[in-house]
Write a protein that holds these residues in place. Structure first.
Motif, PDB file in Angstrom:
ATOM      1  N   ARG A 105      65.373 127.263 -14.490  1.00  0.00           N
ATOM      2  CA  ARG A 105      65.948 127.148 -13.140  1.00  0.00           C
ATOM      3  C   ARG A 105      64.943 127.546 -12.060  1.00  0.00           C
ATOM      4  O   ARG A 105      65.236 127.416 -10.878  1.00  0.00           O
TER       5      ARG A 105
ATOM      6  N   GLU B 175      77.584 130.026  -8.355  1.00  0.00           N
ATOM      7  CA  GLU B 175      76.687 130.525  -9.403  1.00  0.00           C
ATOM      8  C   GLU B 175      77.331 130.403 -10.782  1.00  0.00           C
ATOM      9  O   GLU B 175      76.654 130.105 -11.758  1.00  0.00           O
TER      10      GLU B 175
ATOM     11  N   MET C  92      70.851 118.650  -7.247  1.00  0.00           N
ATOM     12  CA  MET C  92      70.918 119.275  -8.551  1.00  0.00           C
ATOM     13  C   MET C  92      70.192 118.397  -9.567  1.00  0.00           C
ATOM     14  O   MET C  92      70.248 117.176  -9.505  1.00  0.00           O
TER      15      MET C  92
ATOM     16  N   THR D  84      68.428 130.296  -8.592  1.00  0.00           N
ATOM     17  CA  THR D  84      69.790 130.823  -8.605  1.00  0.00           C
ATOM     18  C   THR D  84      69.749 132.336  -8.787  1.00  0.00           C
ATOM     19  O   THR D  84      68.800 132.884  -9.351  1.00  0.00           O
TER      20      THR D  84
ATOM     21  N   ASP E 251      77.008 126.818 -11.919  1.00  0.00           N
ATOM     22  CA  ASP E 251      75.634 126.528 -12.321  1.00  0.00           C
ATOM     23  C   ASP E 251      75.304 127.210 -13.654  1.00  0.00           C
ATOM     24  O   ASP E 251      74.642 126.628 -14.511  1.00  0.00           O
TER      25      ASP E 251
END
Length: 188
Positions: free
Chosen positions: A50, A160, A1, A54, A163
């Motif tokens: 991102r 998700e 990450m 995602t 995130d």
């Protein structure tokens, strides 16, 4: 990450670029139009930061540029030319059909269970069934809050969501920093 600092930098860079592209297209905007541009550019910048890794980011971008959307031209202007965009991961059509089949079987199974319980004499509700119902309702609420959440299973929904929360937090931090910097500039 990625580190939160690099996420904030990437978001700020893309957000400012999106705002500049929108500002150059129309000089005299109403407050409502400005609000819409700022929100849309912030959402698209957050999703594009991102890089389509995602589900929520792909869902946000797809929703912004889909046909029939009133803000489609605005979103495309913020994202830039299609040649500059990062390619997003495509989900194979067979996998989607397979997931729909599984979902259909689950729905069919649930409906037959519901019919059986209605035919039986009503009993006192078990604590485990109450908990399952509450968890199911909360999962549905969470699915409605996360972009693209309606297509996720329980585990990926939680991942998700985490995130998405991190990205929203980074977005808020950048906006607060920008607002405090503009206050300092205006005071001087």
């Amino acid at each position: 990450m990625r580190s939160p600092f690099s996420l904030k930098q990437e978001f700020l860079k893309k957000w400012i670029l999106g705002l500049q592209r929108c500002r150059s297209s129309k000089k005299n905007m109403s407050i409502f139009e400005r609000k819409k541009v700022i929100k849309l550019s912030a959402d698209v910048a957050m999703a594009s930061a991102r890089k389509g890794t995602t589900c929520w980011s792909r869902a946000l971008i797809a929703d912004a540029v889909k046909e029939g959307n009133a803000d489609k031209h605005l979103a495309e202007k913020i994202l830039g030319p299609a040649s500059e965009r990062q390619p997003t991961k495509k989900v194979p059509v067979g996998a989607m059909a397979y997931n729909k089949r599984i979902r259909s079987k689950k729905i069919l199974k649930r409906s037959s269970v519901i019919r059986r319980t209605i035919k039986c004499a009503p009993q006192a509700a078990r604590p485990s069934s109450i908990v399952k119902t509450l968890v199911g309702k909360r999962r549905q609420i969470l699915r409605s809050l996360i972009p693209g959440g309606e297509f996720m299973n329980g585990v990926s929904l939680i991942e998700e969501t985490l995130d998405y929360i991190i990205s929203l937090r980074a977005q808020v931090d950048v906006m607060r920093s920008l607002a405090s910097a503009s206050k300092l500039v205006n005071l001087n």
